[in-house]
Design a protein around this motif. Structure first.
Motif, PDB file in Angstrom:
ATOM      1  N   UNK A  62       9.284  -6.487  16.075  1.00  0.00           N
ATOM      2  CA  UNK A  62       8.739  -7.220  15.284  1.00  0.00           C
ATOM      3  C   UNK A  62       7.540  -6.990  14.489  1.00  0.00           C
ATOM      4  N   UNK A  63       6.363  -6.422  15.671  1.00  0.00           N
ATOM      5  CA  UNK A  63       5.272  -6.226  15.235  1.00  0.00           C
ATOM      6  C   UNK A  63       5.315  -4.828  14.418  1.00  0.00           C
ATOM      7  N   UNK A  64       6.060  -3.782  14.707  1.00  0.00           N
ATOM      8  CA  UNK A  64       5.890  -2.843  14.119  1.00  0.00           C
ATOM      9  C   UNK A  64       6.617  -2.734  12.549  1.00  0.00           C
ATOM     10  N   UNK A  65       7.693  -3.869  12.392  1.00  0.00           N
ATOM     11  CA  UNK A  65       8.281  -4.062  11.165  1.00  0.00           C
ATOM     12  C   UNK A  65       7.257  -4.909  10.412  1.00  0.00           C
ATOM     13  N   UNK A  66       6.322  -5.616  10.753  1.00  0.00           N
ATOM     14  CA  UNK A  66       5.183  -6.337  10.461  1.00  0.00           C
ATOM     15  C   UNK A  66       4.286  -5.486   9.711  1.00  0.00           C
ATOM     16  N   UNK A  67       3.938  -4.472  10.736  1.00  0.00           N
ATOM     17  CA  UNK A  67       2.794  -3.523  10.281  1.00  0.00           C
ATOM     18  C   UNK A  67       3.236  -2.608   9.134  1.00  0.00           C
ATOM     19  N   UNK A  68       4.740  -2.127   9.075  1.00  0.00           N
ATOM     20  CA  UNK A  68       5.072  -1.292   8.071  1.00  0.00           C
ATOM     21  C   UNK A  68       5.212  -2.028   6.838  1.00  0.00           C
ATOM     22  N   UNK A  69       5.418  -3.456   6.887  1.00  0.00           N
ATOM     23  CA  UNK A  69       5.641  -4.158   5.693  1.00  0.00           C
ATOM     24  C   UNK A  69       4.117  -4.534   4.877  1.00  0.00           C
ATOM     25  N   UNK A  70       3.312  -4.670   6.001  1.00  0.00           N
ATOM     26  CA  UNK A  70       1.902  -4.931   5.300  1.00  0.00           C
ATOM     27  C   UNK A  70       1.275  -3.751   4.634  1.00  0.00           C
ATOM     28  N   UNK A  71       1.441  -2.444   5.570  1.00  0.00           N
ATOM     29  CA  UNK A  71       1.064  -1.210   4.907  1.00  0.00           C
ATOM     30  C   UNK A  71       1.734  -0.677   3.439  1.00  0.00           C
ATOM     31  N   UNK A  72       3.192  -1.036   3.568  1.00  0.00           N
ATOM     32  CA  UNK A  72       3.981  -0.407   2.532  1.00  0.00           C
ATOM     33  C   UNK A  72       3.840  -1.317   1.169  1.00  0.00           C
ATOM     34  N   UNK A  73       4.101  -2.618   1.481  1.00  0.00           N
ATOM     35  CA  UNK A  73       4.347  -3.519   0.441  1.00  0.00           C
ATOM     36  C   UNK A  73       3.401  -4.716   0.230  1.00  0.00           C
ATOM     37  N   UNK A  74       2.630  -5.417   1.184  1.00  0.00           N
ATOM     38  CA  UNK A  74       1.630  -6.338   1.101  1.00  0.00           C
ATOM     39  C   UNK A  74       0.625  -5.765   0.266  1.00  0.00           C
ATOM     40  N   UNK A  75      -0.135  -4.710   1.014  1.00  0.00           N
ATOM     41  CA  UNK A  75      -1.282  -4.208   0.559  1.00  0.00           C
ATOM     42  C   UNK A  75      -1.314  -3.575  -0.853  1.00  0.00           C
ATOM     43  N   UNK A  76      -0.154  -3.292  -1.267  1.00  0.00           N
ATOM     44  CA  UNK A  76      -0.062  -2.549  -2.875  1.00  0.00           C
ATOM     45  C   UNK A  76      -0.307  -3.911  -3.814  1.00  0.00           C
ATOM     46  N   UNK A  77      -0.063  -5.268  -3.496  1.00  0.00           N
ATOM     47  CA  UNK A  77      -0.240  -6.154  -4.422  1.00  0.00           C
ATOM     48  C   UNK A  77      -1.480  -6.858  -4.245  1.00  0.00           C
ATOM     49  N   UNK A  78      -2.401  -6.453  -3.416  1.00  0.00           N
ATOM     50  CA  UNK A  78      -3.707  -7.259  -3.250  1.00  0.00           C
ATOM     51  C   UNK A  78      -4.873  -6.073  -3.773  1.00  0.00           C
TER      52      UNK A  78
END
Length: 136
Positions: A88-104
């Motif tokens: 779960x931690x790796x999925x969350x880290x990958x999601x933040x780096x790949x998707x969430x940070x792009x919109x911020x």
């Protein structure tokens, strides 16, 4: 309803403790993300798409679930719970780096990475504090 399913899962699913724990982890993850979706889009959870706030909430929820699974794994000395926490931690880290940070932008992006870094430092601290033999 969800509480009844969580209570009954270890009793309904036959097999060893690993199978029951896996089923329980799956029910917890699905229930948590479903409740987040319902809280974001009540009364019609399938009506609209997702917005940036819900995407960030999903990442935070994954980190919280990872922390809870890690706590259960440490307390019960259960390797499966700790591995699920890592996944779960790796999925969350990958999601933040790949998707969430792009919109911020600007400070929000910095705060997102800082929160992610502190959560990873916290996981490392928990492992070194409560599982000293696992690091060797």
């Amino acid at each position: 309803m969800i509480g009844a399913i969580l209570w009954a899962t270890p009793r309904i699913v036959p097999g060893t403790g690993r199978v029951r724990d896996g089923a329980l982890m799956g029910v917890i993850v699905v229930a948590a993300f479903t409740l987040l979706r319902q809280a974001s889009h009540a009364p019609m959870p399938l009506w609209t798409g997702t917005d940036a706030g819900e995407q960030i909430a999903r990442s935070i929820l994954a980190l919280v679930l990872a922390g809870a699974f890690l706590g259960i794994g440490i307390r019960r000395q259960a390797r499966d719970w700790r591995l699920a926490s890592l996944a779960l931690m790796l999925i969350a880290v990958a999601k933040v780096f790949l998707f969430d940070a792009a919109g911020l932008d600007g400070l929000a992006r910095i705060a997102s990475f800082a929160a992610l870094g502190f959560s990873l430092i916290g996981v490392g601290w928990l492992y070194s504090r409560y599982l000293p033999d696992a690091s060797r």
